[in-house]
Design an enzyme around this catalytic site. Sequence first.
Site, mmCIF file in Angstrom:
data_model
loop_
_atom_site.group_PDB
_atom_site.id
_atom_site.type_symbol
_atom_site.label_atom_id
_atom_site.label_comp_id
_atom_site.label_asym_id
_atom_site.label_seq_id
_atom_site.Cartn_x
_atom_site.Cartn_y
_atom_site.Cartn_z
ATOM 1 C CG ASP A 120 -1.670 1.254 1.467
ATOM 2 O OD1 ASP A 120 -1.669 2.110 0.562
ATOM 3 O OD2 ASP A 120 -2.294 1.390 2.540
ATOM 4 C CE LYS A 124 -1.747 6.911 -3.439
ATOM 5 N NZ LYS A 124 -2.182 6.015 -2.356
ATOM 6 C CD GLU A 175 -4.965 3.476 -2.294
ATOM 7 O OE1 GLU A 175 -5.807 4.262 -1.815
ATOM 8 O OE2 GLU A 175 -3.833 3.832 -2.670
ATOM 9 C CG ASP A 186 -9.104 4.435 1.182
ATOM 10 O OD1 ASP A 186 -8.588 5.140 2.063
ATOM 11 O OD2 ASP A 186 -8.439 3.718 0.414
#
Length: 519
Positions: A8, A70, A171, A193
């Site tokens: 992850d 990211k 994810e 999420d």
Amino acid sequence: MGRIIGIDLGTTNSVVSALENGEAVVLPNREGSRITPSMVGFAENGEPFVGHQAKRQAILNPERTVFGTKRLMGRRFDDPIIQNLMPRLPFTIVENKNGDAWVSVAGKNLSPQEVSAHILGKLKSTAEDYFGEEVAQAVITVPANFDDAQRQATKEAGRLAGLEVLRIVNEPTAAALAYGLNKREEAVVGVFDLGGGTFDISILRLKHGVFEVLSTCGDNTLGGDDFDQTILQALIDKFYQEAGIDITGDKMAIQRLREAAEAAKCELSTISETNINLPFLAVGSSGPKHFNTTLSRSKLNDLVYGLVQRLHEPCRQALQDAGLRRNELDEVLLVGGMTRMPLVREQVQQIFDVSLQRSVNPDEVVAMGAAIQSGIIGGEVREVVLLDVTPISLGIRVVGNRFSRIIPRNTPIPARETKVFTTTENNQDLVSITVLQGENELADRNKPLGTFNLTGIPQAAAGTPRIEVAFDIDTDGILNVSAQDMKTKKSQSIVITNAHGLSSEEFYTAKDRVQATVY
Ligand code: AMP
């Protein structure tokens, strides 16, 4: 097949997991922690260090500590998201020669792929320490609404770190896999999420080992960092009111305040009021100024009200795309550190009118799902089928700046769709195909993924040639596009690979640097 790890790669923190005797286990790094901050610090000579070591020195070295990379992956420098982010960051973002967003640190310009590769390199060596053997293959997760360029950049980061990326998994899908693996009853589950940089909502149907994604939606520009930024701004204003000093330009003070803002946010998830105490924050005409203030949960809730409201629309859209009403989910899994915030939980409950599933660890469940996916690929995990979807519509530009959708969002992948187009001018012997990703009806409001030409079309009146455009999307969500003149059968195709990728020189220079690093 060697051992495959599940990663992850988060905006704030990253986690590595692997299957051990059929169970997904989270692997502790050399510092003994199951979580590695997604931060890379650079020494004056450019030598990188990753994770806790980078986080510890961030205050002293704000310009040489890179975090949140990211958010830069697969983005152009002129992307409004990048422009918006720049003034908030202590390090510098620059435009590389292709127009992509890179970082400038310790005298070098680095791609976000290279910075991410250092994080992946650290996770790879964490796994190698744990198993005592080399690890060269991985499954990496990305936010469900990552577009093609962002997925490609993530794969490229893996290659730089010496990892063959066998699969990119969304994810929320990974989280559902980890949660539902041993459950046999049928359920419709939402995965909510909210991490450090992105927000995703996916709705899945779990049925006898089949994980079917019904819809997915989200906001790539909403995450815990935005909450921190809002608190930070309030603290800057407060300090100005109290001490008469504007510390906006003082990078070290801002970094201290940013860390205090995040810590206060986390504490306010369990207590109702917290102290922020920063001695010697700045020096004024009358000497050093300390900052001592309190923040209550209700004040925090007021500050972030606007951000929390932005959670609603993607959820409504995901429900609509899944063909469900708000109370038709059986449960909602909470994933990402931000779902510990009581206000966020309240909103989720309000939006879906459903019980929240608290049995999963929001920090670890995604990496564990990636490890299970690696087990599916390696054959260790059987009788599980994952049916994912493409999160954003794909199509081409047509006359009048219109967007013609070829694969609509939420189409199950892998998928192949074709559509026939024609020419707009007499004797037109070439068509230029611009591949786009987005939801806007106007072509130029969507993200260009690549362009190619189909040439040698025989002379004909406008509107008579028949040109078939085919889109193939694989299980990683990566696209291959071809166009064929149906009369001559002549065709052209592109794999949408390097729209934002590194040149081969950039790739090998970065790879040498990453692989020379000892983590
Ligand atoms: P992730 O990307 O899932 O690691 O999520 C990281 C984000 O969750 C960061 O913005 C953290 O500040 C935030 N976070 C972690 N723990 C908490 C907490 N107890 N309360 C509120 N936010 C938290």
